[in-house]
Scaffold this motif. Sequence first.
Motif, PDB file in Angstrom:
ATOM      1  N   VAL A  39       0.852  -1.190   0.000  1.00  0.00           N
ATOM      2  CA  VAL A  39       0.000   0.000   0.000  1.00  0.00           C
ATOM      3  C   VAL A  39       0.887   1.238   0.000  1.00  0.00           C
ATOM      4  O   VAL A  39       1.746   1.404   0.878  1.00  0.00           O
ATOM      5  CB  VAL A  39      -0.935   0.011   1.223  1.00  0.00           C
ATOM      6  N   ALA A  40       0.681   2.118  -0.978  1.00  0.00           N
ATOM      7  CA  ALA A  40       1.437   3.362  -1.043  1.00  0.00           C
ATOM      8  C   ALA A  40       0.780   4.461  -0.227  1.00  0.00           C
ATOM      9  O   ALA A  40       1.448   5.385   0.247  1.00  0.00           O
ATOM     10  CB  ALA A  40       1.587   3.804  -2.502  1.00  0.00           C
ATOM     11  N   GLY A  41      -0.528   4.399  -0.054  1.00  0.00           N
ATOM     12  CA  GLY A  41      -1.220   5.409   0.728  1.00  0.00           C
ATOM     13  C   GLY A  41      -2.720   5.295   0.592  1.00  0.00           C
ATOM     14  O   GLY A  41      -3.243   4.479  -0.179  1.00  0.00           O
ATOM     15  N   LEU A  42      -3.416   6.107   1.366  1.00  0.00           N
ATOM     16  CA  LEU A  42      -4.874   6.160   1.334  1.00  0.00           C
ATOM     17  C   LEU A  42      -5.310   7.443   0.648  1.00  0.00           C
ATOM     18  O   LEU A  42      -4.706   8.499   0.831  1.00  0.00           O
ATOM     19  CB  LEU A  42      -5.447   6.085   2.749  1.00  0.00           C
ATOM     20  N   ARG A  43      -6.365   7.365  -0.129  1.00  0.00           N
ATOM     21  CA  ARG A  43      -6.916   8.533  -0.816  1.00  0.00           C
ATOM     22  C   ARG A  43      -8.124   9.060  -0.057  1.00  0.00           C
ATOM     23  O   ARG A  43      -8.893   8.297   0.519  1.00  0.00           O
ATOM     24  CB  ARG A  43      -7.327   8.148  -2.241  1.00  0.00           C
ATOM     25  N   GLY A  44      -8.291  10.383  -0.104  1.00  0.00           N
ATOM     26  CA  GLY A  44      -9.439  11.002   0.533  1.00  0.00           C
ATOM     27  C   GLY A  44      -9.025  12.245   1.285  1.00  0.00           C
ATOM     28  O   GLY A  44      -7.850  12.447   1.588  1.00  0.00           O
ATOM     29  N   THR A  45     -10.006  13.093   1.593  1.00  0.00           N
ATOM     30  CA  THR A  45      -9.743  14.301   2.375  1.00  0.00           C
ATOM     31  C   THR A  45     -10.341  14.164   3.772  1.00  0.00           C
ATOM     32  O   THR A  45      -9.631  14.094   4.764  1.00  0.00           O
ATOM     33  CB  THR A  45     -10.305  15.540   1.653  1.00  0.00           C
ATOM     34  N   VAL A  46     -11.671  14.114   3.828  1.00  0.00           N
ATOM     35  CA  VAL A  46     -12.334  13.879   5.108  1.00  0.00           C
ATOM     36  C   VAL A  46     -12.607  12.391   5.299  1.00  0.00           C
ATOM     37  O   VAL A  46     -12.329  11.811   6.351  1.00  0.00           O
ATOM     38  CB  VAL A  46     -13.655  14.672   5.194  1.00  0.00           C
ATOM     39  N   ALA A  47     -13.132  11.755   4.256  1.00  0.00           N
ATOM     40  CA  ALA A  47     -13.425  10.323   4.288  1.00  0.00           C
ATOM     41  C   ALA A  47     -12.569   9.609   3.252  1.00  0.00           C
ATOM     42  O   ALA A  47     -12.181  10.195   2.234  1.00  0.00           O
ATOM     43  CB  ALA A  47     -14.899  10.066   4.009  1.00  0.00           C
ATOM     44  N   VAL A  48     -12.267   8.363   3.509  1.00  0.00           N
ATOM     45  CA  VAL A  48     -11.449   7.587   2.574  1.00  0.00           C
ATOM     46  C   VAL A  48     -12.231   7.334   1.289  1.00  0.00           C
ATOM     47  O   VAL A  48     -13.445   7.083   1.319  1.00  0.00           O
ATOM     48  CB  VAL A  48     -10.999   6.256   3.217  1.00  0.00           C
ATOM     49  N   THR A  49     -11.531   7.421   0.175  1.00  0.00           N
ATOM     50  CA  THR A  49     -12.162   7.150  -1.115  1.00  0.00           C
ATOM     51  C   THR A  49     -11.453   6.051  -1.893  1.00  0.00           C
ATOM     52  O   THR A  49     -11.987   5.530  -2.866  1.00  0.00           O
ATOM     53  CB  THR A  49     -12.185   8.410  -1.991  1.00  0.00           C
ATOM     54  N   GLY A  50     -10.246   5.687  -1.466  1.00  0.00           N
ATOM     55  CA  GLY A  50      -9.524   4.658  -2.191  1.00  0.00           C
ATOM     56  C   GLY A  50      -8.210   4.301  -1.527  1.00  0.00           C
ATOM     57  O   GLY A  50      -7.750   4.970  -0.591  1.00  0.00           O
ATOM     58  N   VAL A  51      -7.621   3.221  -2.025  1.00  0.00           N
ATOM     59  CA  VAL A  51      -6.318   2.752  -1.542  1.00  0.00           C
ATOM     60  C   VAL A  51      -5.366   2.751  -2.725  1.00  0.00           C
ATOM     61  O   VAL A  51      -5.621   2.096  -3.748  1.00  0.00           O
ATOM     62  CB  VAL A  51      -6.428   1.336  -0.938  1.00  0.00           C
ATOM     63  N   GLU A  52      -4.276   3.484  -2.600  1.00  0.00           N
ATOM     64  CA  GLU A  52      -3.267   3.541  -3.653  1.00  0.00           C
ATOM     65  C   GLU A  52      -2.248   2.428  -3.432  1.00  0.00           C
ATOM     66  O   GLU A  52      -1.662   2.318  -2.347  1.00  0.00           O
ATOM     67  CB  GLU A  52      -2.576   4.899  -3.650  1.00  0.00           C
ATOM     68  N   LEU A  53      -2.034   1.590  -4.437  1.00  0.00           N
ATOM     69  CA  LEU A  53      -1.126   0.458  -4.317  1.00  0.00           C
ATOM     70  C   LEU A  53       0.272   0.834  -4.777  1.00  0.00           C
ATOM     71  O   LEU A  53       0.470   1.795  -5.536  1.00  0.00           O
ATOM     72  CB  LEU A  53      -1.653  -0.721  -5.142  1.00  0.00           C
ATOM     73  N   SER A  54       1.242   0.062  -4.353  1.00  0.00           N
ATOM     74  CA  SER A  54       2.633   0.342  -4.710  1.00  0.00           C
ATOM     75  C   SER A  54       2.918   0.112  -6.178  1.00  0.00           C
ATOM     76  O   SER A  54       3.928   0.590  -6.700  1.00  0.00           O
ATOM     77  CB  SER A  54       3.572  -0.521  -3.861  1.00  0.00           C
ATOM     78  N   ASP A  55       2.033  -0.606  -6.887  1.00  0.00           N
ATOM     79  CA  ASP A  55       2.231  -0.826  -8.316  1.00  0.00           C
ATOM     80  C   ASP A  55       1.548   0.249  -9.164  1.00  0.00           C
ATOM     81  O   ASP A  55       1.485   0.149 -10.388  1.00  0.00           O
ATOM     82  CB  ASP A  55       1.741  -2.216  -8.734  1.00  0.00           C
ATOM     83  N   GLY A  56       1.010   1.294  -8.511  1.00  0.00           N
ATOM     84  CA  GLY A  56       0.418   2.404  -9.234  1.00  0.00           C
ATOM     85  C   GLY A  56      -1.089   2.362  -9.357  1.00  0.00           C
ATOM     86  O   GLY A  56      -1.712   3.362  -9.692  1.00  0.00           O
ATOM     87  N   ARG A  57      -1.692   1.233  -9.089  1.00  0.00           N
ATOM     88  CA  ARG A  57      -3.148   1.138  -9.160  1.00  0.00           C
ATOM     89  C   ARG A  57      -3.798   1.813  -7.954  1.00  0.00           C
ATOM     90  O   ARG A  57      -3.177   1.970  -6.905  1.00  0.00           O
ATOM     91  CB  ARG A  57      -3.589  -0.322  -9.206  1.00  0.00           C
ATOM     92  N   THR A  58      -5.063   2.177  -8.118  1.00  0.00           N
ATOM     93  CA  THR A  58      -5.858   2.689  -7.008  1.00  0.00           C
ATOM     94  C   THR A  58      -7.169   1.918  -6.951  1.00  0.00           C
ATOM     95  O   THR A  58      -7.880   1.806  -7.952  1.00  0.00           O
ATOM     96  CB  THR A  58      -6.152   4.184  -7.161  1.00  0.00           C
ATOM     97  N   LEU A  59      -7.463   1.371  -5.779  1.00  0.00           N
ATOM     98  CA  LEU A  59      -8.712   0.645  -5.571  1.00  0.00           C
ATOM     99  C   LEU A  59      -9.722   1.570  -4.906  1.00  0.00           C
ATOM    100  O   LEU A  59      -9.449   2.119  -3.833  1.00  0.00           O
ATOM    101  CB  LEU A  59      -8.487  -0.580  -4.684  1.00  0.00           C
ATOM    102  N   PRO A  60     -10.896   1.788  -5.516  1.00  0.00           N
ATOM    103  CA  PRO A  60     -11.917   2.601  -4.853  1.00  0.00           C
ATOM    104  C   PRO A  60     -12.402   1.902  -3.586  1.00  0.00           C
ATOM    105  O   PRO A  60     -12.510   0.673  -3.544  1.00  0.00           O
ATOM    106  CB  PRO A  60     -13.026   2.703  -5.898  1.00  0.00           C
ATOM    107  N   ALA A  61     -12.676   2.678  -2.547  1.00  0.00           N
ATOM    108  CA  ALA A  61     -13.086   2.085  -1.272  1.00  0.00           C
ATOM    109  C   ALA A  61     -13.953   3.058  -0.494  1.00  0.00           C
ATOM    110  O   ALA A  61     -13.651   4.254  -0.405  1.00  0.00           O
ATOM    111  CB  ALA A  61     -11.863   1.693  -0.442  1.00  0.00           C
TER     112      ALA A  61
END
Length: 399
Positions: free
Chosen positions: A207-229
């Motif tokens: 996991v490279a990081g979490l996306r979102g400002t107030v609430a999470v919107t996705g998970v950024e993977l180390s291979d460059g993909r982003t999974l919506p969440a």
Amino acid sequence: MRTVTVVGASLSGLYAARELRAQGFDGRLVIIGEEPHAPYDRPPLSKDFLTGRTEEAQLALTDTEETEGLGAEWLLGVRARGLDARGRTVLLGDGRTVATDGVVIATGASARRLPGDRLAGVHTLRTLDDARGLREDLGRGTRRIVVIGGGFIGAETASSCAALGHSVTVLEAAALPLVPQLGAEMAAACAALHRRGGVELIIGTGVAGLRGTVAVTGVELSDGRTLPADIVIVGIGATPNTAWLAGSTVALRDGVLCDDGCATALPQVVAVGDVARVGGSRAEHWTSATEQPRVAVANLLAGRTTRTLRSVPYFWSDQYGSRVQFAGRRRDGDTVRIAEGELTGGELTGGAPPDGGFLALYEREGRTTAVLSVDRPRPFMRARRELVREEGQVSSGAA
């Protein structure tokens, strides 16, 4: 000893309190718990409690009759912030102190966290309050869920979320979940349970990081993909709760350092449960938390190590309608033999367990070292008893 203080109103802390009374201690007994709750059972949190089949009242490990029978002073909702072993005093976060002759450290462990996991929708699952928050979040309609970590907590939580009808993806940074515990072949077989349960398993990617400002919107993977969440559950292990012991004379290294009898270098201090590093290893399992207190209390009351812990490690996990059980000490190089049932072909090397499950034996130099079962509880218990018998013979010098 006139006063014994149990720091940690946990499963192991409760068992230690019970053992103190059972082994004849009739003095002042103080139990300190950081959570406001009386001791409760944690395994159902990721399973029946999360799915609504079990409610809070059913998690309680004590009732009024036992609580009164222990004759303990319960200090709940307050954390320990220090231990003055020389002065024999436990310091509390609210400024109070507890003078004591003996201490049982049972403060457990806390879930590891990720940077940015304070976003709404990001959860860990370790405590009753954690489970309350996650259950409430899961009740807000069908969600896209990403579980980070394919260990037992991650797998059980993913299973519960899938059973509730959510779309679930499990991320595991290693090549397979549970390889250190089960070895590659059997880890592959158990990993295939995710697929059977309708859950996507992504392996070998961090996991490279979490996306979102107030609430999470996705998970950024180390291979460059982003999974919506919509919900992210972080299950990447736990850290022993030893910060409150910093500056004390209690030796620490990934837990409280203990000998084989759960005793520290201080004769008036013992440790049990997830926080205890007993004989060189730390075991975060229900059976360890219930077996260690008997030996620890005996040594505490004796003022020295008179008894040692001799048990075969055992753990279990319920996921996707199957029960996974493991006992023993697997090491790299052990061979694996399917003693009952079979593995069917699957996407993951090693195949998948069929509905009937299987029993696998780990062997080294003609001796069984460990046993793994999926949905074969009776054969497993027989094999586990045999392991215990054989270990007893080895430890006593018998062939």
